[in-house]
Design a protein around this motif. Structure first.
Motif, PDB file in Angstrom:
ATOM      1  N   ALA A   1       7.378  -1.872 -16.752  1.00 62.80           N
ATOM      2  CA  ALA A   1       7.885  -3.228 -15.885  1.00 62.80           C
ATOM      3  C   ALA A   1       6.550  -4.394 -16.111  1.00 62.80           C
ATOM      4  CB  ALA A   1       7.902  -2.907 -14.269  1.00 62.80           C
ATOM      5  N   ASN A   2       6.991  -5.517 -16.114  1.00 62.05           N
ATOM      6  CA  ASN A   2       6.084  -6.459 -16.053  1.00 62.05           C
ATOM      7  C   ASN A   2       5.485  -6.871 -14.824  1.00 62.05           C
ATOM      8  OD1 ASN A   2       5.270  -9.436 -16.263  1.00 62.05           O
ATOM      9  ND2 ASN A   2       6.318  -9.477 -18.123  1.00 62.05           N
ATOM     10  N   PRO A   3       4.132  -7.211 -14.862  1.00 59.89           N
ATOM     11  CA  PRO A   3       3.516  -7.662 -13.383  1.00 59.89           C
ATOM     12  C   PRO A   3       4.141  -8.566 -12.698  1.00 59.89           C
ATOM     13  CG  PRO A   3       1.830  -7.255 -15.215  1.00 59.89           C
ATOM     14  CD  PRO A   3       3.089  -7.244 -15.891  1.00 59.89           C
ATOM     15  N   SER A   4       4.808  -9.597 -13.533  1.00 59.89           N
ATOM     16  CA  SER A   4       5.485 -10.694 -12.668  1.00 59.89           C
ATOM     17  C   SER A   4       6.671 -10.208 -12.100  1.00 59.89           C
ATOM     18  CB  SER A   4       5.891 -11.866 -13.606  1.00 59.89           C
ATOM     19  OG  SER A   4       6.853 -11.111 -14.771  1.00 59.89           O
TER      20      SER A   4
ATOM     21  N   ILE B   1       7.049  -6.968 -10.695  1.00 60.82           N
ATOM     22  CA  ILE B   1       6.406  -6.292  -9.545  1.00 60.82           C
ATOM     23  C   ILE B   1       6.032  -7.555  -8.328  1.00 60.82           C
ATOM     24  CG2 ILE B   1       4.455  -5.269  -8.386  1.00 60.82           C
ATOM     25  CD1 ILE B   1       6.328  -3.755 -10.413  1.00 60.82           C
ATOM     26  N   ALA B   2       5.606  -8.583  -8.913  1.00 60.89           N
ATOM     27  CA  ALA B   2       5.268  -9.717  -7.717  1.00 60.89           C
ATOM     28  C   ALA B   2       6.685 -10.198  -7.154  1.00 60.89           C
ATOM     29  CB  ALA B   2       4.618 -10.921  -8.582  1.00 60.89           C
ATOM     30  N   GLN B   3       7.521 -10.425  -8.183  1.00 61.27           N
ATOM     31  CA  GLN B   3       8.974 -10.809  -7.655  1.00 61.27           C
ATOM     32  C   GLN B   3       9.468  -9.749  -6.376  1.00 61.27           C
ATOM     33  OE1 GLN B   3      11.355 -11.486 -10.852  1.00 61.27           O
ATOM     34  NE2 GLN B   3       9.999 -13.128 -11.809  1.00 61.27           N
ATOM     35  N   LEU B   4       9.200  -8.579  -6.865  1.00 58.47           N
ATOM     36  CA  LEU B   4       9.844  -7.585  -6.103  1.00 58.47           C
ATOM     37  C   LEU B   4       9.041  -7.700  -4.648  1.00 58.47           C
ATOM     38  CD1 LEU B   4      11.426  -4.958  -5.766  1.00 58.47           C
ATOM     39  CD2 LEU B   4       9.351  -3.809  -6.249  1.00 58.47           C
ATOM     40  N   VAL B   5       7.960  -7.920  -4.483  1.00 63.10           N
ATOM     41  CA  VAL B   5       7.104  -8.036  -3.137  1.00 63.10           C
ATOM     42  C   VAL B   5       7.422  -9.207  -2.665  1.00 63.10           C
ATOM     43  CG1 VAL B   5       4.941  -8.148  -2.049  1.00 63.10           C
ATOM     44  CG2 VAL B   5       5.198  -6.574  -4.028  1.00 63.10           C
ATOM     45  N   MET B   6       7.575 -10.403  -3.351  1.00 59.65           N
ATOM     46  CA  MET B   6       8.011 -11.762  -2.530  1.00 59.65           C
ATOM     47  C   MET B   6       9.397 -11.773  -2.245  1.00 59.65           C
ATOM     48  SD  MET B   6       5.337 -13.945  -2.978  1.00 59.65           S
ATOM     49  CE  MET B   6       6.303 -15.326  -2.808  1.00 59.65           C
TER      50      MET B   6
ATOM     51  N   ALA C   1       0.636  -1.239   0.113  1.00 59.44           N
ATOM     52  CA  ALA C   1       0.018  -0.190   0.029  1.00 59.44           C
ATOM     53  C   ALA C   1       0.802   0.941  -0.097  1.00 59.44           C
ATOM     54  CB  ALA C   1      -1.160   0.056   1.169  1.00 59.44           C
ATOM     55  N   GLN C   2       1.900   1.167   0.813  1.00 62.02           N
ATOM     56  CA  GLN C   2       2.820   2.435   0.805  1.00 62.02           C
ATOM     57  C   GLN C   2       3.655   2.692  -0.380  1.00 62.02           C
ATOM     58  OE1 GLN C   2       1.696   4.118   3.474  1.00 62.02           O
ATOM     59  NE2 GLN C   2       3.793   4.757   4.104  1.00 62.02           N
ATOM     60  N   ARG C   3       3.845   1.694  -1.230  1.00 63.28           N
ATOM     61  CA  ARG C   3       4.566   1.770  -2.468  1.00 63.28           C
ATOM     62  C   ARG C   3       3.719   1.630  -3.575  1.00 63.28           C
ATOM     63  NH1 ARG C   3       9.678  -2.386  -2.067  1.00 63.28           N
ATOM     64  NH2 ARG C   3      10.271  -1.047  -3.809  1.00 63.28           N
ATOM     65  N   THR C   4       2.281   1.770  -3.633  1.00 63.08           N
ATOM     66  CA  THR C   4       1.611   1.842  -4.711  1.00 63.08           C
ATOM     67  C   THR C   4       2.101   3.020  -5.685  1.00 63.08           C
ATOM     68  OG1 THR C   4      -0.021   1.135  -3.374  1.00 63.08           O
ATOM     69  CG2 THR C   4      -0.817   2.195  -5.176  1.00 63.08           C
ATOM     70  N   HIS C   5       2.221   4.118  -5.521  1.00 63.06           N
ATOM     71  CA  HIS C   5       2.868   5.114  -6.175  1.00 63.06           C
ATOM     72  C   HIS C   5       4.104   4.715  -6.995  1.00 63.06           C
ATOM     73  CE1 HIS C   5       2.981   9.602  -7.555  1.00 63.06           C
ATOM     74  NE2 HIS C   5       4.215   9.352  -7.385  1.00 63.06           N
ATOM     75  N   GLU C   6       4.737   4.027  -6.406  1.00 66.15           N
ATOM     76  CA  GLU C   6       5.982   3.466  -6.800  1.00 66.15           C
ATOM     77  C   GLU C   6       5.758   2.353  -7.763  1.00 66.15           C
ATOM     78  OE1 GLU C   6       9.947   0.737  -5.693  1.00 66.15           O
ATOM     79  OE2 GLU C   6       8.901   1.833  -4.141  1.00 66.15           O
ATOM     80  N   ILE C   7       4.981   1.530  -7.272  1.00 68.32           N
ATOM     81  CA  ILE C   7       4.517   0.410  -8.465  1.00 68.32           C
ATOM     82  C   ILE C   7       4.000   0.969  -9.736  1.00 68.32           C
ATOM     83  CG2 ILE C   7       2.998  -1.739  -8.515  1.00 68.32           C
ATOM     84  CD1 ILE C   7       3.809  -2.254  -5.819  1.00 68.32           C
TER      85      ILE C   7
END
Length: 887
Positions: free
Chosen positions: A803-806, A808-813, A789-795
């Motif tokens: 950037a590929n959605p995958s 983004i998922a890898q970044l969070v994971m 939620a805090q990094r929504t703007h950055e995402i």
């Protein structure tokens, strides 16, 4: 930190008092100057000024009262504001209260059981006046701190003592209760007639015993039922008083029903009924009532008002010396020891185990509370982001940091109080369930359980301490962290600048890592306990448990002597063997794995050799065949082993290897109990008391030579052994209808008590591990979701730039799994140190079992990965256009 703050606050108060003194004196001087200008003498002017003001100390006291009133007013405001904030966020409040209820409830429930076992005073009149009366041990009783009394000695003490208002006696035993042709062995307490009167126990029903007929043999053919027996065996019949029950074949009138909270005088060990000592001979209980040399009776006295325990002991010691002179053969050197009844532990070894177990359970419950507090601390720090404008504005309007911290801690205290109240409700329900479960526990133990699990002052005090401790643990750090945020910093973060959030993210990460560390430790303990239970259920006990039927015949309770008992068994065994499906049958004086052991002094080589303790059992011919215990050398018992034949015995392999390594033990001479025996066989090792024991020496004696009236029948069947139990009872009753036949069960049922401890450990630690995993997963999910939620703007920017959605998922994971990996490493280190405490409770598994550690790590990692995946998947679906407008 807290010490520095306390010193600073003390210095501020000193400075404020000094300033107030100076201000009051200055104001008094100003009034005095005005009076002197009007022509009043200087001394009179100063006196009049002080009188008008009421004195310096009075002014200071009034100022303090104003401050106190202001504090109470602001405290009330804080409580009301905190309640509004909690109502405004019902989701956060519900999750936090539930988490606290789990953490505090686990601790309160465990302490409630420990309190009933160890701290709760006896539910009797003025328990602080009670003292336990013991005899000093003789030379033959070395190793004991104190021993029971002889019954005649207790009578002399009671009659001659002037400092005790009363003295009672009690002794645990067993008796056969007949219920419509079925017999059941029940725990019984033999007691003196004044037992209930001296304790001040008011009967639930009836009047109890007649205390004046204590010395008349057979005068009181009556019994008092426990509340549990009245409920379970007699369905709570309100007309039970005056009805007749049959105990050891003897009819007895029910004189009363004890109250539900009274379970006797041995903590956690509850008799099912009480009978007068005067009924000992009639019931064939075997206690030598008239023998002054036999010490078997526990004594408890009540001190008269103003009498100290030291004075009473001196008086009883004087009486004991007189008895030693009067009865030198039995009482020579016998003294008296008085101990506070609240501190006496009748079974020291059991109390040591209970104390150690209590510490372990409270420790693990405390870990659950730590996880819960870390979880809520993370939630509060994440929630602080939503309140940064509020905190900054309050600070800009003049709210000091201490004032802000107090406001935040008040909100947290409200959370803890609500969670503590919910924990008390959970504890009350668990106590009710556990009390009922213990009352109806169907486990073949020689004693009954007796616990009154309720919420008393000690439990409330413990819960209060847990609430305050939880508030400090989860509330102080977030409150301090939130209150130090200034207006400029808050506005920067509101505008998208997050320079001040790194420290908070580090704290959140530390909290989650701590939760995962503790959770992994609890899960490993749970895994070890569950594997231990699995191993215990598959341990080879040294005999074949399947297809065995057992039944106990307590012929001594029916008045049989040895000759009559032999005649009974000679008629019984052939009829049992004639039953369809019965392959073999034999007798023994005890069954393995039933916590029933007998230790004797054993001297290999003859009576001149040093003695060693060894466990023994007496068995008949065909015992080894029925139990399928291999005879490795020599022979089994047979018809040659008669009372007048040379005494023989069979040893197990562990004893043979210990005393005759690399030798043939057959024919060796041993001495035991003043008799010489010859070894005729060597049997395979087995498990005799517990499944976790190492191979230990064991001796089998021949039933043909060591004859006893009370025996246990063991029948090997060719099918389901439960099908022959009714036939065994019927055959025994056909021979003699007065015979108490008890414990009709399969061998698997009889030995199920050996799994009681591993089952309890598996349930308790499994529950702790599951709670820890759930709470830690919630904490991890909350932090990752907050980070997303805090990094929504950055995402959004990353997605807009291609950037590929995958990715983004890898970044969070990656962020989540980094915390998981850190928690796993720290958890493994803690588990290696902590699990050694459990080593004594484990069966067939090491405290550092690699497989358990590996499986638990995999399970925790998978669950944690799922907790990370949900917010990662949400991050993949962020709309860049919406995210770029996100603030």
């Amino acid at each position: 930190m807290w010490l520095r703050n306390a010193i600073q606050n003390w210095r501020r108060r000193r400075r404020a008092d000094a300033e107030l003194d100076e201000e009051v004196r200055a104001y008094a001087a100003m009034i005095a100057d005005e009076k002197m200008r009007n022509g009043i003498d200087a001394r009179l002017a100063l006196r009049d000024a002080k009188m008008e003001m009421g004195g310096v100390e009075q002014v200071k006291e009034q100022t303090r009262e104003v401050r106190a009133g202001h504090f109470l007013e602001t405290l009330g405001q804080d409580v009301r504001y905190g309640a509004r904030m909690l109502r405004k966020n019902p989701g956060f409040t519900a999750v936090a209260v539930l988490t606290l209820a789990i953490g505090i409830g686990a601790n309160t429930a465990i302490f409630s059981v420990i309190n009933s076992f160890m701290f709760k005073p006896l539910p009797v009149r003025a328990p602080q006046e009670l003292v336990d009366v013991y005899s000093t041990p003789s030379k033959d009783q070395a190793g004991f701190d104190y021993v029971p009394l002889a019954y005649p000695d207790l009578g002399d003490f009671r009659e001659q003592s002037k400092l005790l208002s009363g003295l009672l006696g009690y002794a645990p035993t067993e008796a056969a209760l007949d219920r419509g042709g079925d017999s059941e062995m029940v725990p019984v307490e033999e007691v003196t007639g004044n037992y209930f009167h001296e304790l001040g126990v008011q009967m639930r029903l009836g009047n109890g015993f007649n205390e004046v007929r204590d010395h008349v043999p057979g005068a009181d053919a009556e019994a008092v039922l426990s509340y549990a027996m009245w409920q379970n065996q007699f369905a709570g019949d309100p007309n039970i008083v005056g009805q007749t029950i049959t105990l050891n074949g003897h009819p007895m009138a029910v004189a009363g029903v004890a109250p539900s909270e009274f379970h006797g005088l041995m903590r956690g060990v509850a008799p099912r009924l009480w009978v007068p000592i005067s009924m000992d001979l009639a019931l064939h209980l075997g206690n030598p009532v008239k023998d002054r040399g036999s010490q078997w009776l526990f004594g408890m006295g009540r001190l008269k008002p103003g009498v100290s325990m030291k004075q009473a002991q001196a008086e009883l010691q004087s009486i004991a010396k007189h008895l030693a002179q009067t009865y030198p053969d039995s009482n020579q050197g016998r003294g008296v020891i008085l101990l506070p009844a609240s501190q006496v532990k009748i079974f020291p070894e059991v109390d040591k185990v209970l104390s150690a177990t209590s510490v372990v359970l409270l420790g693990f419950a405390g870990l659950i509370l730590l996880i819960a507090c870390a979880n809520i601390a993370g939630m509060l720090m994440a929630r602080a982001t939503e309140r940064r404008r509020e905190i900054a504005i309050r600070s800009a309007l003049g709210g000091g940091r201490l004032r802000l911290v107090r406001q935040l801690l008040t909100e947290n205290l409200l959370l803890s109080v609500i969670g503590g109240a919910a924990a008390l409700v959970i504890t009350s329900l668990l106590n009710r369930w556990l009390s009922q479960a213990l009352m109806n526990l169907d486990v073949p133990l020689p004693v009954g359980f007796g616990l009154t699990l309720d919420i008393d002052g000690r439990v409330l005090a413990f819960t209060t301490a847990a609430v305050l401790g939880a508030t400090f643990l989860f509330g102080l750090l977030p409150s301090l962290n939130t209150s130090k945020r200034g207006l400029t910093e808050a506005l920067k973060e509101a505008g998208g600048q997050t320079t001040g959030s790194r420290g908070k993210h580090r704290l959140l990460t530390a909290l989650v890592v701590g939760q995962l560390t503790i959770s992994l430790t609890l899960l490993i303990c749970a895994g070890l306990s569950l594997r231990s239970l699995w191993n215990a259920s598959r341990v080879n006990p040294g005999f074949d448990v399947s297809d065995l039927a057992t039944a106990s015949f307590n012929l001594s309770l029916a008045g049989y002597n040895t000759t009559q008992a032999n005649a009974f068994y000679e008629r019984l065994i052939p009829r049992i063997l004639a039953l369809p499906g019965v392959a073999s049958a034999s007798e023994a004086d005890r069954l393995p794995l039933t916590f029933n052991d007998q230790i004797r002094g054993y001297a290999p080589g003859g009576p001149t050799q040093p003695k060693s303790p060894v466990a023994t059992g007496t068995v008949n011919t065909d015992y080894f065949k029925a139990m399928r215990i291999p005879i490795l050398r020599g022979r089994s018992f047979d018809g040659r082993d008669k009372p007048k034949s040379p005494s023989v015995l069979i040893v197990n392999e562990a004893l043979a290897n210990q005393f005759w390594p690399r030798q043939d033990p057959i024919g060796k001479l041993v001495s035991m109990g003043g008799k010489n025996y010859q070894v005729v066989g060597v049997a395979a090792n087995g498990k005799y008391v517990t499944l976790g024991e190492s191979p230990r020496p064991y001796v089998y004696l021949s039933m043909g030579q060591e004859q006893t009236a009370d025996r246990i029948l063991i029948a090997r069947t060719m099918g389901n052994p439960a099908t022959v139990l009714a036939s065994i009872r019927q055959i025994a009753k056909q021979i003699d209808s007065n015979i108490p036949v008890t414990n009709l069960e399969t061998m698997q049922q009889a030995t199920s008590v050996s799994l009681l401890l591993p089952r309890a450990g598996g349930v308790v630690f499994g529950l702790f591990g599951l709670l820890g995993l759930i709470l830690a997963s919630m904490g991890l999910y909350g932090v990752i979701a907050y980070t997303v939620a805090q990094r929504t703007h950055e995402i959004g920017i990353r997605l807009a730039l291609g950037a590929n959605p995958s990715q983004i998922a890898q970044l969070v994971m990656r962020r989540g799994l980094a915390m998981v990996l850190t928690g796993v490493v720290l958890g493994l280190a803690c588990a290696f140190a902590l699990t050694r405490v459990l080593s004594a409770l484990l069966y067939g598994i090491s405290a550092t079992d690699p497989l358990t550690f590996a499986v638990v790590v995999i399970v925790l990692t998978l669950v944690a990965a799922m907790a990370c995946y949900v917010p990662a998947r949400r991050a993949m679906r962020v709309d860049p256009m919406v995210a770029l407008r996100y603030e």
